[in-house]
Design a protein around this motif. Structure first.
Motif, PDB file in Angstrom:
ATOM      1  N   ASP A 222      71.801  37.493  63.144  1.00 11.71           N
ATOM      2  CA  ASP A 222      70.753  37.584  62.122  1.00 11.71           C
ATOM      3  C   ASP A 222      69.370  37.329  62.707  1.00 11.71           C
ATOM      4  O   ASP A 222      69.216  36.883  63.850  1.00 11.71           O
TER       5      ASP A 222
ATOM      6  N   VAL B  74      65.789  35.191  61.411  1.00 17.32           N
ATOM      7  CA  VAL B  74      65.261  34.224  60.452  1.00 17.32           C
ATOM      8  C   VAL B  74      63.743  34.250  60.544  1.00 17.32           C
ATOM      9  O   VAL B  74      63.173  34.055  61.627  1.00 17.32           O
TER      10      VAL B  74
ATOM     11  N   ARG C 131      66.537  34.743  55.853  1.00  9.85           N
ATOM     12  CA  ARG C 131      67.583  35.234  56.751  1.00  9.85           C
ATOM     13  C   ARG C 131      67.871  36.705  56.454  1.00  9.85           C
ATOM     14  O   ARG C 131      68.159  37.084  55.315  1.00  9.85           O
TER      15      ARG C 131
END
Length: 398
Positions: free
Chosen positions: A166, A168, A232
């Motif tokens: 991911d 952020v 996120r």
């Protein structure tokens, strides 16, 4: 031997340079469509919206703009109209003749949010967002400017870090048109790889867009701060086709093109208002248009407006031919905003005290243009862009 003409051409006060003759039938039709839309949907209400500081029914308005093909109209595929740069410029002029806030909505949607996805996004980004945005079913915004990073985007503090697969994001963006009502934001952030763009759906945890109130300009427009607090995103949220400031700066250049056309629309509205007023307002037994000083003002306004329109049309033709450089856009943005403000201020003097009344559009256009003058590059920045192009020497840090 040819005979002498029976009559000489007459100057049209609303087109003193005869620019309409340079436009095709299609271009004239596009202009008329947008002009009619504004006359029907915007002009009866915009002074009230402006005074109240609101843009009600923005989603219905965006769908109506989508129905006539104005959202991302210069882009191709994915439901976009694929029209010419000149068509788009003429549309921006008519939109801003109604109000700068309306043109800003269309510019941010088409030339910033949609353009970023269209040019730099993945195929998945394009198919998910562009058809809905072109139809006005989804609204977008563009997050670059920050509270402490306006003309110097390289100093942005918003950052994105990898966390497994991911991303952020943390940071703040400021002065974001459409932010509060947007369904998707294109947000630019620092990463270890350089500046990257991210497609951020509204409603993602940690993302919020509080509206900015108490504005003295662009009051019939929705302006927000973007707050990114541990947002996120999946790995494929990043725009894959660009790294570095070239991405957001190319989007800004695309938006500036519509802006330099649009500012001339505000100027035209003020010029035509002053022209009509000067022919009907009587002082000392004569219409004020019969006095020399008023005629000097009107003549100067008409000439500068015509010069700006000719420059915009010339650069529009160049853009359609692929010959328009960023420095050309700086020339036109600097000229259009500067001259439009002067035309509006001069028009205000012709109307005297009535010039500050919302019964007339002049004070509204004047205040709006103060924002247009600043956003997408201040006069100082565009002056230095042109200066560097002329001399080959950079003066940005001197």
């Amino acid at each position: 031997m040819s005979s002498a003409p029976t009559s000489r051409p007459r100057l049209d006060p609303h087109d003193p340079a005869g620019i309409d003759a340079l436009l095709s039938e299609e271009e004239l039709a596009v202009r008329q469509t947008v002009r009619d839309f504004c006359a029907d949907k915007i002009l009866p209400h915009v002074a009230d919206w402006y005074e109240k500081g609101e843009l009600p029914g923005v989603r219905e308005l965006s769908r109506e703009l989508g129905k006539i093909g104005l959202l991302g109209m210069h882009l191709t595929g994915y439901g976009c109209a694929g029209m010419s740069s000149v068509d788009y410029g003429l549309a921006c002029l008519e939109l801003e003749a109604a109000d700068s806030g309306l043109r800003s909505l269309v510019s941010v949607q088409g030339s910033l949010a949609m353009y970023a996805i269209w040019r730099f996004g993945s195929e998945a980004h394009k198919t998910e967002w562009l058809p809905r945005m072109a139809a006005g079913e989804a609204l977008g915004c563009f997050g670059l400017t920050e509270p402490d990073a306006g003309s110097d985007p390289a100093s942005m503090r918003t950052a994105a870090r990898r966390d497994g697969a991911d991303w952020v994001l943390n940071g703040r963006k400021m002065w974001i048109t459409n932010g509060t009502v947007a369904d998707v934001a294109v947000v630019w952030a620092r990463t270890d790889e350089g500046v990257r763009g991210f497609v951020v759906p509204a409603g993602t945890p940690g993302f919020s867009a509080p509206e900015i109130k108490h504005k003295g300009s662009l009051r019939a427009s929705i302006t927000a701060e973007l707050v990114l607090d541990g947002v996120r995103l999946p790995g494929d949220a990043v725009l894959p086709e660009v790294t570095g400031l070239r991405g957001p700066l190319s989007c800004l250049n695309e938006a500036r093109y519509g802006i330099f056309w649009g500012a001339l629309g505000a100027a035209r509205s003020c010029y035509e208002t002053a022209l009509d007023y000067a022919k009907t307002r009587v002082q000392f037994g004569e219409p004020i248009g019969a006095y020399q000083l008023t005629q000097e003002k009107l003549a100067n306004m008409a000439i500068e407006l015509a010069k700006g329109q000719l420059l915009a049309l010339h650069f529009g033709r160049m853009k359609d031919q692929g010959r328009l450089a960023p420095e050309h856009v700086s020339i036109a943005k600097l000229n259009s905003t500067r001259e439009a403000l002067e035309i509006c201020r001069t028009a205000r003097t012709i109307l005297g005290g009535n010039g500050i009344s919302y019964e007339f559009p002049i004070m509204r256009h004047m205040a709006n243009l103060e924002s247009v003058l600043t956003y997408e590059g201040t006069p100082e920045m565009h002056t230095l862009v042109v200066g560097q192009a002329l001399t080959g020497l950079s003066a940005f840090r001197r």
